[in-house]
Motif scaffolding. Structure first.
Motif, PDB file in Angstrom:
ATOM      1  N   UNK A 202       0.634  -1.225   0.047  1.00  0.00           N
ATOM      2  CA  UNK A 202      -0.030  -0.069   0.129  1.00  0.00           C
ATOM      3  C   UNK A 202       0.800   1.306  -0.037  1.00  0.00           C
ATOM      4  N   UNK A 203       1.856   1.274   0.781  1.00  0.00           N
ATOM      5  CA  UNK A 203       2.882   2.429   0.861  1.00  0.00           C
ATOM      6  C   UNK A 203       3.760   2.523  -0.372  1.00  0.00           C
ATOM      7  N   UNK A 204       3.868   1.573  -0.859  1.00  0.00           N
ATOM      8  CA  UNK A 204       4.824   1.509  -2.103  1.00  0.00           C
ATOM      9  C   UNK A 204       3.931   2.142  -3.244  1.00  0.00           C
ATOM     10  N   UNK A 205       2.769   1.679  -3.091  1.00  0.00           N
ATOM     11  CA  UNK A 205       1.738   2.227  -4.307  1.00  0.00           C
ATOM     12  C   UNK A 205       1.502   3.769  -4.152  1.00  0.00           C
ATOM     13  N   UNK A 206       1.879   4.319  -2.889  1.00  0.00           N
ATOM     14  CA  UNK A 206       1.782   5.808  -2.518  1.00  0.00           C
ATOM     15  C   UNK A 206       2.883   6.232  -3.163  1.00  0.00           C
ATOM     16  N   UNK A 207       3.944   5.833  -3.361  1.00  0.00           N
ATOM     17  CA  UNK A 207       5.259   6.499  -3.882  1.00  0.00           C
ATOM     18  C   UNK A 207       4.929   6.398  -5.561  1.00  0.00           C
ATOM     19  N   UNK A 208       4.348   5.269  -5.879  1.00  0.00           N
ATOM     20  CA  UNK A 208       3.932   5.516  -7.470  1.00  0.00           C
ATOM     21  C   UNK A 208       2.931   6.650  -7.513  1.00  0.00           C
ATOM     22  N   UNK A 209       1.901   6.745  -6.921  1.00  0.00           N
ATOM     23  CA  UNK A 209       1.182   7.957  -6.851  1.00  0.00           C
ATOM     24  C   UNK A 209       1.775   9.427  -6.782  1.00  0.00           C
ATOM     25  N   UNK A 210       2.978   9.444  -5.923  1.00  0.00           N
ATOM     26  CA  UNK A 210       3.506  10.409  -5.773  1.00  0.00           C
ATOM     27  C   UNK A 210       4.395  10.878  -7.010  1.00  0.00           C
ATOM     28  N   UNK A 211       4.860   9.707  -7.605  1.00  0.00           N
ATOM     29  CA  UNK A 211       5.740   9.908  -8.907  1.00  0.00           C
ATOM     30  C   UNK A 211       4.510  10.572 -10.127  1.00  0.00           C
ATOM     31  N   UNK A 212       3.254   9.885 -10.018  1.00  0.00           N
ATOM     32  CA  UNK A 212       2.556  10.439 -10.977  1.00  0.00           C
ATOM     33  C   UNK A 212       2.079  11.718 -10.766  1.00  0.00           C
ATOM     34  N   UNK A 213       1.947  12.203  -9.572  1.00  0.00           N
ATOM     35  CA  UNK A 213       1.342  13.371  -9.052  1.00  0.00           C
ATOM     36  C   UNK A 213       2.433  14.507  -9.334  1.00  0.00           C
ATOM     37  N   UNK A 214       3.575  14.315  -8.926  1.00  0.00           N
ATOM     38  CA  UNK A 214       4.542  15.326  -9.073  1.00  0.00           C
ATOM     39  C   UNK A 214       4.913  15.560 -10.661  1.00  0.00           C
ATOM     40  N   UNK A 215       4.835  14.378 -11.454  1.00  0.00           N
ATOM     41  CA  UNK A 215       4.978  14.627 -12.714  1.00  0.00           C
ATOM     42  C   UNK A 215       4.030  15.589 -13.492  1.00  0.00           C
ATOM     43  N   UNK A 216       3.033  15.531 -12.914  1.00  0.00           N
ATOM     44  CA  UNK A 216       1.764  16.324 -13.308  1.00  0.00           C
ATOM     45  C   UNK A 216       1.647  17.755 -12.627  1.00  0.00           C
ATOM     46  N   UNK A 217       1.888  17.654 -11.468  1.00  0.00           N
ATOM     47  CA  UNK A 217       1.672  18.870 -10.547  1.00  0.00           C
ATOM     48  C   UNK A 217       3.315  19.199  -9.766  1.00  0.00           C
ATOM     49  N   UNK A 218       4.064  19.833 -10.262  1.00  0.00           N
ATOM     50  CA  UNK A 218       5.266  19.767  -9.960  1.00  0.00           C
ATOM     51  C   UNK A 218       5.497  20.450  -8.553  1.00  0.00           C
ATOM     52  N   UNK A 219       4.710  20.314  -7.711  1.00  0.00           N
ATOM     53  CA  UNK A 219       5.078  21.283  -6.332  1.00  0.00           C
ATOM     54  C   UNK A 219       4.977  20.174  -5.266  1.00  0.00           C
ATOM     55  N   UNK A 220       6.013  20.371  -4.300  1.00  0.00           N
ATOM     56  CA  UNK A 220       6.078  19.240  -3.313  1.00  0.00           C
ATOM     57  C   UNK A 220       6.129  20.102  -1.839  1.00  0.00           C
ATOM     58  N   UNK A 221       5.050  19.691  -0.935  1.00  0.00           N
ATOM     59  CA  UNK A 221       4.992  20.566   0.270  1.00  0.00           C
ATOM     60  C   UNK A 221       4.429  19.681   1.236  1.00  0.00           C
ATOM     61  N   UNK A 222       4.960  19.862   2.368  1.00  0.00           N
ATOM     62  CA  UNK A 222       4.479  18.907   3.559  1.00  0.00           C
ATOM     63  C   UNK A 222       3.084  18.581   3.871  1.00  0.00           C
ATOM     64  N   UNK A 223       2.223  19.443   3.686  1.00  0.00           N
ATOM     65  CA  UNK A 223       0.766  19.152   3.748  1.00  0.00           C
ATOM     66  C   UNK A 223       0.094  18.788   2.453  1.00  0.00           C
ATOM     67  N   UNK A 224       1.092  18.268   1.496  1.00  0.00           N
ATOM     68  CA  UNK A 224       0.280  17.988   0.110  1.00  0.00           C
ATOM     69  C   UNK A 224      -0.376  16.735   0.172  1.00  0.00           C
ATOM     70  N   UNK A 225      -0.232  15.956   1.053  1.00  0.00           N
ATOM     71  CA  UNK A 225      -1.020  14.750   1.304  1.00  0.00           C
ATOM     72  C   UNK A 225      -2.406  14.776   1.790  1.00  0.00           C
ATOM     73  N   UNK A 226      -2.576  15.969   2.400  1.00  0.00           N
ATOM     74  CA  UNK A 226      -3.893  16.052   3.160  1.00  0.00           C
ATOM     75  C   UNK A 226      -5.056  15.999   2.399  1.00  0.00           C
ATOM     76  N   UNK A 227      -5.129  16.981   1.258  1.00  0.00           N
ATOM     77  CA  UNK A 227      -6.479  16.954   0.605  1.00  0.00           C
ATOM     78  C   UNK A 227      -6.528  15.984  -0.261  1.00  0.00           C
ATOM     79  N   UNK A 228      -5.101  15.604  -0.848  1.00  0.00           N
ATOM     80  CA  UNK A 228      -5.208  14.234  -1.880  1.00  0.00           C
ATOM     81  C   UNK A 228      -5.557  13.128  -1.257  1.00  0.00           C
ATOM     82  N   UNK A 229      -5.162  12.946   0.224  1.00  0.00           N
ATOM     83  CA  UNK A 229      -5.486  11.722   0.840  1.00  0.00           C
ATOM     84  C   UNK A 229      -7.148  11.824   1.156  1.00  0.00           C
ATOM     85  N   UNK A 230      -7.516  12.988   1.586  1.00  0.00           N
ATOM     86  CA  UNK A 230      -9.087  12.900   1.793  1.00  0.00           C
ATOM     87  C   UNK A 230      -9.699  12.470   0.533  1.00  0.00           C
ATOM     88  N   UNK A 231      -9.564  13.066  -0.573  1.00  0.00           N
ATOM     89  CA  UNK A 231     -10.310  12.670  -1.777  1.00  0.00           C
ATOM     90  C   UNK A 231     -10.295  11.292  -2.149  1.00  0.00           C
TER      91      UNK A 231
END
Lengths: 298, 408
Positions: A202-231
């Motif tokens: 499950x956590x490994x998958x979140x890394x794949x999701x991170x790859x997809x996410x920052x390839x598309x939306x190239x900004x990383x910040x500490x609370x980036x997972x909050x809204x994404x996780x909620x959705x």
């Protein structure tokens, strides 16, 4: 027509990211009946791992996306440690409610811990270009390579994961534990190891999701997972939490709803509709779209 | 699991999230204390304490650094030259995290330390959260860069070093007219004071200049990451010019590249929030997307004016980077305080307020020579700046300097 295709593409790429994240929620929930709220923050961990390893892989002459391998590794380790340090001891002593609160605590802990690390800090960072720029055009709509890869990679990951749970021994063990823990022990399944494996995947998958996410939306910040996780969590519940195809379906629905609301209803109402749909579906079908209403075993 | 259990779990989750939000926001609010006007009387020999509020952490942290560095530079210069009325100046900084609630906490913490003169905050969203408190506590608030019109009113304790959005939005409309565009589009953030304010003033000015605002799209919050649909709609409506008032952390990584991918090829115009965008572009991305992106700003670091050059040189020597507009404004704000305190002859907030409210006082700063109007907003010009890709970096180029709004 071109508006429709454009909207569809945006919806699919958002949806496939949500689906990948939702898979992590659903796998963990399916096996230990715990909503792992820290899952969204694993994406942040993956994002920062890539920020730090991209220069390394580029120096080695490898493509930028290969840093995702490090991210998968780190995320899997973080996921497994969370299970070992926080969830497992609490599962033994507390109720499902204590476990849930622990999950929220772990989420806030990860966010604030990241802020406290000097190399990360609270400021957003912009990543390097992950996939090659450019794309191709269909009926007036530009398809970027990044978008194509996002959709294709998540589709492949989902199919592989589904086959894994259906066909392999480990996958079957996961499904057994999810069905009936006590019976699984009697059948000779190592329940604790299976749960640990679930967290790793499950956590490994979140890394794949991170790859997809920052390839598309190239900004990383500490609370980036909050809204994404909620959705993504909404997506998992929508599709029927605990059911792998449900997470995929839920993720795609959320992404498409968001995109079509932006294009055809009102661009500032996207989130309103996402959460409205959750309420409506739960009222009509509390177990989610693919969920079955099963009575609790006594 | 049955539905009751799931429902209750969800409820608990929601409650916890909202509780967590409350916990972090209410912590500082209780420490509000009045008593800001204790430090009255003569200033000679004493230490003058200036408070500053800026977003040192959070998504606009670059602005926080811009303010703290520039204020340090100005104070160092003032102290080296003998201080204000013979008193040395000291600075106490508070972080607002680009969060209105945190901004109020920061304000209260400064006031409770007896500080009556504050430079801050940077953004309109945060500053608008503390203007009422400043008037109530009779504490002078001089914001370097909060451009929303609603920030300053007549007879209040709030002043600013920058022009207001009604001017900034109108400059953009004037630029569109001057460039020959008769149909324009807007993409803005519906929930942000700054973005919404600029949209309103741009819209009003377009009406004045006879420009049709043909397409309007918005985003629900500044956390939105996908603007493709909004710009696809712009491309579809065929407008050659889109006004998109956002901040650099959205422009750099998201908006410009997504707009181009969505098929929008025209001008993207913004406001001073575009400043520092070059530090937030994707390494290795196709930067030609940033061609035809222009914005209004407060000053141009390449200006040959000796005041500008001496500031830019001093800043570069001390901090090793070119100061952005927020730095220039914060630097000017400190010197505005210096002039006002010298005129008032005291640091009593009420007297300093009266000195600042004097519309005949002329301030000569890095961002221009200006007086404040009735509401405490400078009457000064704007620079129009464009981005130019230069290898793997983005550079800025001065397009035009507008001293005052052209007639309709």
């Amino acid at each position: 027509m071109s508006t429709f295709i454009q909207t569809l593409i945006v919806g699919l790429r958002l949806g496939s990211i949500y689906a990948l994240v939702a898979l992590g929620y659903t796998m963990v929930y399916g096996i230990i009946r715990l909503i792992n709220f820290a899952h969204g923050d694993f994406i942040m961990v993956g994002g920062y791992t890539m920020i730090f390893t991209i220069p390394v892989v580029l120096a080695l002459g490898l493509p930028a996306w290969s840093s995702a391998l490090f991210a998968i590794l780190i995320c899997a380790v973080v996921g497994m440690s969370t299970e070992l340090v926080a969830y497992r001891p609490i599962r033994k002593r507390g109720t499902s409610m204590t476990a849930l609160i622990t999950a929220i605590a772990v989420s806030l802990l990860l966010e604030n811990l990241a802020q406290a690390i000097p190399a990360i800090g609270p400021n957003p960072v912009v990543t390097s270009q992950i996939f090659s720029t450019g794309g191709f055009s269909i009926s007036g709509v530009t398809m970027e390579w990044t978008t194509v890869l996002t959709i294709v990679i998540s589709a492949v990951v989902m199919v592989v994961l589904y086959q894994f749970t259906q066909k392999t021994r480990l996958g079957r063990a996961m499904r057994c534990v999810s069905e009936d823990k006590e019976a699984s022990i009697l059948m000779g399944i190592n329940v604790n190891n299976t749960i640990l494996l679930t967290f790793a995947i499950g956590s490994g998958l979140s890394a794949v999701a991170a790859l997809m996410y920052i390839a598309q939306y190239p900004k990383v910040y500490t609370t980036m997972g909050a809204m994404l996780g909620l959705k993504a969590f909404v997506a998992a519940v929508l599709g029927g939490i605990g059911i792998i195809p449900g997470a995929m379906l839920g993720g795609l629905i959320i992404g498409l709803v968001e995109s079509f609301t932006t294009s055809y209803v009102s661009s500032s109402m996207a989130d309103t509709f996402v959460f409205l749909i959750l309420i409506v579906v739960l009222v009509i079908k509390p177990a989610g779209i693919l969920g079955k209403n099963v009575g609790e075993k006594v | 699991m049955n539905k009751k259990k799931l429902a209750s779990l969800l409820l608990v989750a929601c409650m916890l999230v909202s509780l967590a939000a409350c916990g972090s926001s209410s912590s500082g609010a209780a420490t509000a204390t009045p008593a800001a006007s204790e430090d009255t009387g003569s200033t000679t020999g004493e230490v003058i304490t200036l408070g500053t509020i800026s977003p040192n952490t959070g998504s606009l942290a670059a602005y926080g650094a811009a303010v703290t560095t520039a204020v340090d530079l100005a104070v160092e210069e003032i102290n080296a030259a003998g201080g204000i009325n013979g008193s040395q100046v000291k600075v106490v900084n508070a972080d607002d995290q680009f969060d209105p609630t945190e901004c109020l906490n920061a304000f209260n913490s400064l006031v409770s330390q007896g500080i009556g003169l504050i430079v801050g905050s940077v953004t309109s969203g945060c500053t608008s959260a503390i203007t009422d408190a400043a008037n109530e506590e009779q504490v002078v608030l001089l914001t370097p860069s909060a451009t929303a019109d609603s920030i300053t009113t007549e007879d209040d304790y709030v002043f600013r070093a920058c022009y207001a959005d009604s001017f900034q939005g109108a400059i953009a409309a004037a630029y569109a007219k001057q460039s020959g565009y008769t149909e324009v589009g807007v993409v803005y953030c519906a929930s942000d004071t700054y973005s919404k304010g600029l949209y309103d003033s741009f819209n009003a000015a377009c009406e004045k200049y006879g420009i049709t605002v043909k397409a309007v799209e918005s985003s629900a919050s500044l956390d939105v990451q996908d603007y493709t649909n909004q710009f696809a709609s712009m491309a579809k409506s065929g407008v050659p010019f889109v006004y998109a008032p956002y901040y650099y952390d959205v422009i750099g990584p998201y908006i410009v590249t997504q707009a181009r991918a969505a098929g929008y090829k025209g001008i993207i115009m913004g406001a001073d929030g575009y400043d520092t965008t070059p530090d937030y572009v994707v390494k290795g991305a196709d930067l030609t997307a940033f061609n035809d992106v222009v914005y209004t700003n407060h000053y141009d670091p390449a200006d040959t004016d000796p005041k500008v050059q001496s500031f830019v040189k001093a800043y570069e020597a001390k901090f090793g980077s070119t100061p952005n507009a927020i730095s220039a404004l914060a630097y000017d704000a400190v010197y505005m305080y210096k002039q006002a305190i010298e005129k008032a002859g005291t640091t009593d907030p009420k007297a300093v307020r009266d000195a600042l409210a004097d519309t005949s006082a002329v301030y000569s700063g890095v961002t221009g020579t200006f007086s404040l109007d009735d509401v405490g907003t400078p009457a000064k010009g704007a620079s129009i700046i464009s981005f130019t890709p230069d290898g793997d970096k983005l550079t800025t180029k001065l397009v035009d300097v507008v001293k005052e709004l052209p007639a309709a």
